[in-house]
Design a protein around this motif. Structure first.
Motif, PDB file in Angstrom:
ATOM      1  N   HIS A 171       1.377  -1.473   0.109  1.00  0.00           N
ATOM      2  CA  HIS A 171       0.020  -0.120  -0.258  1.00  0.00           C
ATOM      3  C   HIS A 171       1.264   0.890  -0.225  1.00  0.00           C
ATOM      4  CE1 HIS A 171      -2.697   3.345   1.773  1.00  0.00           C
ATOM      5  NE2 HIS A 171      -3.244   2.704   0.953  1.00  0.00           N
ATOM      6  N   THR A 177      -1.788   3.131   5.995  1.00  0.00           N
ATOM      7  CA  THR A 177      -2.461   2.386   6.046  1.00  0.00           C
ATOM      8  C   THR A 177      -3.893   2.297   7.463  1.00  0.00           C
ATOM      9  OG1 THR A 177      -0.734   1.820   4.810  1.00  0.00           O
ATOM     10  CG2 THR A 177      -1.954   0.242   5.717  1.00  0.00           C
ATOM     11  N   SER A 180      -6.521   3.540   6.156  1.00  0.00           N
ATOM     12  CA  SER A 180      -7.141   2.460   5.321  1.00  0.00           C
ATOM     13  C   SER A 180      -8.028   0.674   5.677  1.00  0.00           C
ATOM     14  CB  SER A 180      -6.133   2.019   4.259  1.00  0.00           C
ATOM     15  OG  SER A 180      -6.092   3.335   3.444  1.00  0.00           O
TER      16      SER A 180
END
Length: 277
Positions: A171, A177, A180
């Motif tokens: 990513h 991250t 996410s």
């Protein structure tokens, strides 16, 4: 309000039994399990004979159980090759409980299913969800890279591999991250499942920690129920990197409780199973 675990169904308990004791080990044979033994063993966890027979018939229609004869000639049911592969794939998650590390990367599943086969689109989505994939975007599903082999086996077994491309990757942004991950998975729902497992089975572990000796039938009953509850969790939660999870994440504690119950009760329960088989 307390979190609730899903109820134990006859079909689920039978699959759990075969995973724990029906594949052969030191004390149990690897051949077909007599239907009379299944009825006796499932009766110990509250499943009546008609429910056992009905669930076995459904599992046979699904291709997970196959009929056969025991060494004594009794009618019985064993695992199909596909079911054995399914259980072997599950062993690593259920008993090993691998967790991803941040540097291992991600597995992406990108799929496209023609409109005239939309029933396969539904099956594909449900299977990816059951493997622990989160949704990164429409038609793009994501999981820790360590689930690759199991994902490949599952898609091939279901005849879905022709609709999917699998990729490994990192990513790269643009949002952090950890943010996410909170979007790709419903972490609060996963945490509730872990807490429900702990609420039901942590008191069981405390009781067994004080109990000597270990009665075989009671050990079998408590272990089978704990395993039936636990085995769903490593699929809903695929073992995300700890650095990407909330600081009070209950998954590690739930994993330790199951591991302790497994170590305390599994072999003791086999002392009850072996004579019945």
């Amino acid at each position: 309000m307390t979190d609730q675990q899903p109820p134990h169904t006859p079909r689920s308990l039978i699959v759990t039994f075969y995973g724990a004791y029906g594949r052969g080990s030191t004390g149990t044979p690897a051949g077909p399990v007599p239907i009379a033994a299944l009825i006796r063993l499932l009766g110990s966890v509250g499943v009546d004979a008609p429910s056992v027979r009905s669930a076995v018939s459904r599992l046979k229609r699904r291709g997970l159980l196959v009929s056969g004869r025991t060494a004594s000639g009794a009618a019985g049911y064993g695992l199909s090759d596909a079911a054995r592969q399914l259980l072997e794939d599950g062993d690593r998650r259920i008993y090993g409980r691998p967790s991803a590390r941040s540097g291992q990367g991600w597995l992406l599943a990108v799929f496209s299913v023609p409109e005239e086969e939309r029933h396969k689109r539904h099956l594909l989505r449900s299977r990816l969800a059951r493997l622990g994939f989160g949704t990164a975007a429409p038609g793009v599903w994501i999981a820790p890279a360590h689930v690759h082999d199991e994902t490949r086996h599952t898609l091939e077994r279901l005849g879905l591999s022709g609709y999917v491309d699998l990729f490994r990757g990192s990513h790269l942004g643009f949002e952090p991250t950890v943010e996410s991950v909170a979007r790709w998975w419903d972490l609060e729902a996963l945490a509730k499942q872990h807490r429900a497992f702990l609420e039901t089975h942590e008191p069981v572990l405390r009781r067994w920690s004080r109990r000597r000796p270990v009665p075989a039938e009671a050990a079998y009953r408590d272990y089978l129920l704990a395993l039936d509850s636990w085995r769903r969790l490593p699929y809903a939660d695929p073992g995300l990197p700890a650095a990407l999870l909330p600081p009070d994440w209950p998954g590690g504690r739930a994993s330790r409780v199951f591991a302790a119950l497994h170590g305390r009760l599994r072999d003791a329960g086999e002392e009850f199973v072996a004579p019945v088989l």
